[in-house]
Design a protein around this motif. Sequence first.
Motif, PDB file in Angstrom:
ATOM      1  N   ASN A 198       0.848  -1.197   0.000  1.00 58.80           N
ATOM      2  CA  ASN A 198       0.000   0.000   0.000  1.00 58.80           C
ATOM      3  C   ASN A 198       0.879   1.240   0.000  1.00 58.80           C
ATOM      4  O   ASN A 198       1.780   1.369   0.825  1.00 58.80           O
ATOM      5  CB  ASN A 198      -0.907   0.030   1.232  1.00 58.80           C
ATOM      6  N   GLN A 199       0.582   2.135  -0.927  1.00 58.26           N
ATOM      7  CA  GLN A 199       1.334   3.390  -1.014  1.00 58.26           C
ATOM      8  C   GLN A 199       0.423   4.472  -1.560  1.00 58.26           C
ATOM      9  O   GLN A 199      -0.173   4.305  -2.635  1.00 58.26           O
ATOM     10  CB  GLN A 199       2.565   3.239  -1.914  1.00 58.26           C
ATOM     11  N   ARG A 200       0.296   5.564  -0.766  1.00 62.54           N
ATOM     12  CA  ARG A 200      -0.525   6.703  -1.179  1.00 62.54           C
ATOM     13  C   ARG A 200      -1.946   6.268  -1.534  1.00 62.54           C
ATOM     14  O   ARG A 200      -2.492   6.618  -2.588  1.00 62.54           O
ATOM     15  CB  ARG A 200       0.125   7.430  -2.355  1.00 62.54           C
ATOM     16  N   SER A 201      -2.510   5.468  -0.643  1.00 63.67           N
ATOM     17  CA  SER A 201      -3.905   5.008  -0.762  1.00 63.67           C
ATOM     18  C   SER A 201      -4.133   4.103  -1.964  1.00 63.67           C
ATOM     19  O   SER A 201      -5.280   3.892  -2.372  1.00 63.67           O
ATOM     20  CB  SER A 201      -4.877   6.209  -0.838  1.00 63.67           C
ATOM     21  N   GLU A 202      -3.071   3.558  -2.534  1.00 67.54           N
ATOM     22  CA  GLU A 202      -3.220   2.618  -3.635  1.00 67.54           C
ATOM     23  C   GLU A 202      -2.586   1.288  -3.244  1.00 67.54           C
ATOM     24  O   GLU A 202      -1.486   1.256  -2.689  1.00 67.54           O
ATOM     25  CB  GLU A 202      -2.557   3.153  -4.908  1.00 67.54           C
TER      26      GLU A 202
END
Length: 320
Positions: free
Chosen positions: A56-60
Motif C-alpha cells: 500500500n502506497q498513497r492510498s493505492e
Amino acid sequence: MEKQLCDLLVRLILLTWGFGAGVAGLDRYSSLGETVTLPCARFQKYQNSFIYWIFNQRSESSALASDGKITVKQPERAARLEVLPDSSLRIHHLHTEDAGQYECQQYVNGQLYEGGTPFVLTLLTITADPGKDLKRGTTLALQCTLLCNGGIADCSSAPDNVKLTWVDDEGTALQGDRFKITPYRTHSTLSLELQKSDHDRRWRCNLTEEGAVKASYSYTTTLTDTPVLIATASATTIALLIVLILVVAFCFWKRRRSDSDNHIQVEELTKESVSEIPAQVTGGAGENYSSIQFNNEGRGPERRQAPAEESNGVIYSAIK
C-alpha cells in the motif's frame, strides 16, 4: 463471519490513518540501497493455502506476490523481490518507491484465513546541494531525509521518538563551529565549507529510535580539484621509480660485463699449452736432463707480442 468482518474493519482503519502509524511494532527502518526482510508472522501450514503479499502506497494497493511467486509487473522491481521458504518477503537494493506499507495475508481454500501484521517501511537517504563539481571552498548542504509512503511529505505521521543525527566514521556526533546542523523531525541539514581534507570523506546520518540506531546512510564528497594534485604526485613517484630501475639495471649490466671480461681472460690463459718433451742428455753419465716447452700462440691479441725467437722456448733442467 465475525472474524472476517473484524479483519476488514482493521484494514480500512489502517488505510485511513496512514497505514498503522503510531501502532507499536509496525515501523521498520532501512536505507536506500540496503536489503530488508519483512516476516509473515502469523503464517501456518495448511493444505490448499497460500500467502498473498500486498503493498500500500498513497492510498493505492498492489499485489507483490502470490503463492510464493512474484506478481509485480515491473521487471526491474520484480527482480529485487524475493519470497523466502517461510513466506517472508525480502527486498533487495531498496529504492524510493519501496517506502510504504507491506502486509501478508494467508488464504485457505480460496478464503482469507489470517491477516499478518502490517509493516510501515521508512527509508533514509541523503541529498546534496550542489551534487557535483565540488571544490575546496564550496559551501555544501547535505540533507538527511526520511522517505515515508513514497515521499518526503508523507512523513508527517512519523513517530516522535525518531531522531536524525550527523556522525563521523566512529559514530561520534559532529561538533564544532565548522558544522552548521539544522535538525527537524523528518529531516536534518548539514552545511559546511569544503576543505582539502574532505576529499573522499564520508558524511553519515543515523536514524535512532529511543537512542538505538535503526538505520544509517552515508554520502561521500569527492573534490574535483584535489585529485589533480594526487595525480601529479603519483606521476612524480612513477618517474622516480623508473629512473631507479634504470640505474639498477645499468649497474647490473656493468657488473655482468666486467665478470664476462674476466671470464674471457681466464679462458685465454688456459689456452696456453704446457708440454714436456723428451730429454736430451748432454751431461755426463750421472746426469739426466728434462725440458719443458711453452707455447704462447693462444694468448689474446691484447698481450704484447714477443719476438719471434722468444715465442717458443725450451728450459732444460738437470735431474740427478
